[in-house]
Design an enzyme around this catalytic site. Structure first.
Site, mmCIF file in Angstrom:
data_model
loop_
_atom_site.group_PDB
_atom_site.id
_atom_site.type_symbol
_atom_site.label_atom_id
_atom_site.label_comp_id
_atom_site.label_asym_id
_atom_site.label_seq_id
_atom_site.Cartn_x
_atom_site.Cartn_y
_atom_site.Cartn_z
ATOM 1 N N THR A 88 -27.389 42.060 9.078
ATOM 2 C CA THR A 88 -27.074 40.929 9.306
ATOM 3 C C THR A 88 -27.357 39.582 8.377
ATOM 4 O OG1 THR A 88 -28.781 40.497 10.988
ATOM 5 C CG2 THR A 88 -26.519 40.986 11.695
ATOM 6 N N ASP A 89 -28.570 39.910 7.725
ATOM 7 C CA ASP A 89 -29.261 38.953 6.860
ATOM 8 C C ASP A 89 -28.306 38.278 5.998
ATOM 9 O OD1 ASP A 89 -30.102 41.049 5.534
ATOM 10 O OD2 ASP A 89 -32.130 40.631 5.648
ATOM 11 N N LEU A 101 -40.749 50.045 7.315
ATOM 12 C CA LEU A 101 -41.701 48.869 8.033
ATOM 13 C C LEU A 101 -42.111 47.789 7.020
ATOM 14 C CD1 LEU A 101 -43.962 51.308 10.251
ATOM 15 C CD2 LEU A 101 -41.673 49.780 10.861
ATOM 16 N N ASP A 141 -37.325 40.572 5.864
ATOM 17 C CA ASP A 141 -38.638 41.138 5.764
ATOM 18 C C ASP A 141 -39.588 40.034 5.567
ATOM 19 O OD1 ASP A 141 -36.965 43.304 6.477
ATOM 20 O OD2 ASP A 141 -36.996 44.146 4.168
ATOM 21 N N TYR A 191 -27.439 51.097 0.448
ATOM 22 C CA TYR A 191 -27.815 49.690 1.044
ATOM 23 C C TYR A 191 -26.612 48.723 0.292
ATOM 24 C CZ TYR A 191 -30.293 45.654 2.365
ATOM 25 O OH TYR A 191 -30.517 44.180 2.732
HETATM 26 C C1 GLA Z 1 -33.902 45.752 4.634
HETATM 27 C C2 GLA Z 1 -33.777 44.750 3.723
HETATM 28 C C3 GLA Z 1 -33.368 43.581 4.918
HETATM 29 C C4 GLA Z 1 -32.484 43.809 5.876
HETATM 30 C C5 GLA Z 1 -32.855 45.117 6.375
HETATM 31 C C6 GLA Z 1 -31.544 45.804 7.464
HETATM 32 O O1 GLA Z 1 -35.294 45.729 5.249
HETATM 33 O O2 GLA Z 1 -35.028 44.414 3.022
HETATM 34 O O3 GLA Z 1 -33.228 42.448 4.220
HETATM 35 O O4 GLA Z 1 -31.104 43.693 5.208
HETATM 36 O O5 GLA Z 1 -32.875 46.160 5.513
HETATM 37 O O6 GLA Z 1 -31.323 44.678 8.491
#
Ligand code: GLA
Length: 368
Positions: A19-20, A108, A155, A207
């Site tokens: 979502t970010d 993580l 993150d 991604y």
């Molecule tokens: C990774 C990316 C984040 C986010 C997640 C999925 O961790 O670094 O910015 O997009 O995937 O929610």
């Protein structure tokens, strides 16, 4: 200038995946696992980066490093030096020594932990006085434009804003972080991590492909980010798209934002156990609509549920990495055992399992 040790946590995302970068909302928490970076300034403008990880050698570069100079783990360190300069901040050369207990490749965010540990130390060494959100964005830029991974800022925001006993409501449109209380212990619950040890990487194409699909859908729908459509009926929005894949991608993002907001309401009301079904729904949405799961991940979620988890979902970028399971405290061993047995039955590598609580965000310590 004194030697400073910065430290920053890994994270798990409770809910709100992918979502970010769509201007949406996510609900990560900082882990007790941390990366430490000891930064000793030097006057000659040279940076050395070394790590206590077995087999890693020292990497040397100039503080005015440019993308492409450094790769591997040290690119996250070099990226921070580059990103600070790009933002107009002068930092000295330094000997940087890194040590970490954040599991790597487990979804993580060991990379954000490394960036943020180096960044808070450099901020202190150079007396920059940057605020936490500003630092998160500088770290994100290092990852996007130096390392080359097109991630959002979740993150880094979790690493910078995490706190004991709370999750972080990250609103990517507002670029804000708000603490939301999440006392699992008081509710008799535990958050179990099942690191599936299945390969996962953000730098690879999947991604970026998901991100590109969302941007394409937003363009077709005439908005700058999908968040702008949040108030509308999900079915009405997706019906406006001709392509079935884009329809499913958008459905995941819009329903996921809604699940995050519902989770926040429940946590604020102290109804922690009630968030569990939202976690499991989030997983189904990632598996079926966003298509970012992996066989090991689905087996872990199913095994956790069968062994009595209240809710379970993959966390992080996807295609492997870790699953989180919300469990009654006394069931956590049984759920971990259920996952191990299912992995053995399927011929998968044994998963790592551990219980976590929300921990504090990045900080510094000055050597005397
Ligand atoms: C990774 C990316 C984040 C986010 C997640 C999925 O961790 O670094 O910015 O997009 O995937 O929610």
């Amino acid at each position: 200038m004194n030697t400073v040790t910065g430290s920053a946590p890994g994270r798990v995302n409770l809910i709100g995946e992918h979502t970010d970068y769509n201007g949406g909302v996510a609900l990560p928490l900082a882990l007790p696992h941390r990366t430490r970076a000891r930064v000793q300034p030097r006057a000659d403008g040279v940076v050395t980066a070394s790590s206590s990880a077995p087999g890693s050698s020292t990497v040397t570069f100039d503080r005015a490093t440019q993308p492409g100079d450094v790769d591997g783990w040290a690119a996250y360190v070099a990226g921070v030096f580059w990103s600070l300069r790009e933002s107009g901040h002068e930092v000295p050369g330094a000997d940087v020594v890194v040590d970490s207990d954040v599991p790597r490749g487990a979804g993580l965010s060991s990379s954000a932990a490394l960036e943020c540990a180096v960044l808070v130390a450099l901020d202190r060494v150079a007396g920059l006085g940057l605020d936490r959100t500003g630092m998160a964005l500088i770290a994100q830029r290092a990852e996007n434009d130096y390392v080359g991974a097109p991630t959002g800022a979740m993150d880094q925001m979790a690493a910078m804003h995490g706190g004991d006993g709370q999750v972080v409501l990250f609103d990517a449109r507002a670029v804000s972080a708000q603490p939301i209380p999440c006392d699992l212990d008081a509710a008799g619950l535990a958050l179990l991590i099942i690191d599936t040890r299945a390969a996962h990487s953000h730098a690879d194409g999947e991604y970026g492909a998901r991100r590109a699909s969302c941007e394409e859908a937003a363009a077709q729908l005439g908005v700058s980010t999908l968040r702008a459509l949040q108030e509308q009926q999900v079915d009405a929005v997706v019906d406006r798209l001709g392509d079935d894949v884009l329809r499913r991608r958008v459905r995941h993002i819009l329903t996921e934002n809604a699940r995050v907001l519902r989770t926040v309401d429940l946590l604020r009301a102290g109804k922690v156990p009630d968030i569990a079904p939202l976690l499991t729904e989030s997983h189904a949405s990632m598996r079926d609509d966003y298509e970012i799961s992996a066989p090991e991940v689905d087996v872990a979620v199913e095994a956790a549920m069968q062994a009595g988890a209240l809710g379970a979902r993959m966390t992080g970028g996807g295609f492997g990495g870790s699953v989180i399971a919300l469990v009654d405290r006394e069931r956590s061993d049984a759920v971990a055992e259920g996952a191990r047995t299912a992995f053995e039955r399927n011929g998968f590598t044994e998963p790592h399992t551990f219980v976590v609580v929300p921990a504090v965000g990045a900080g510094v310590q000055e050597d005397q």
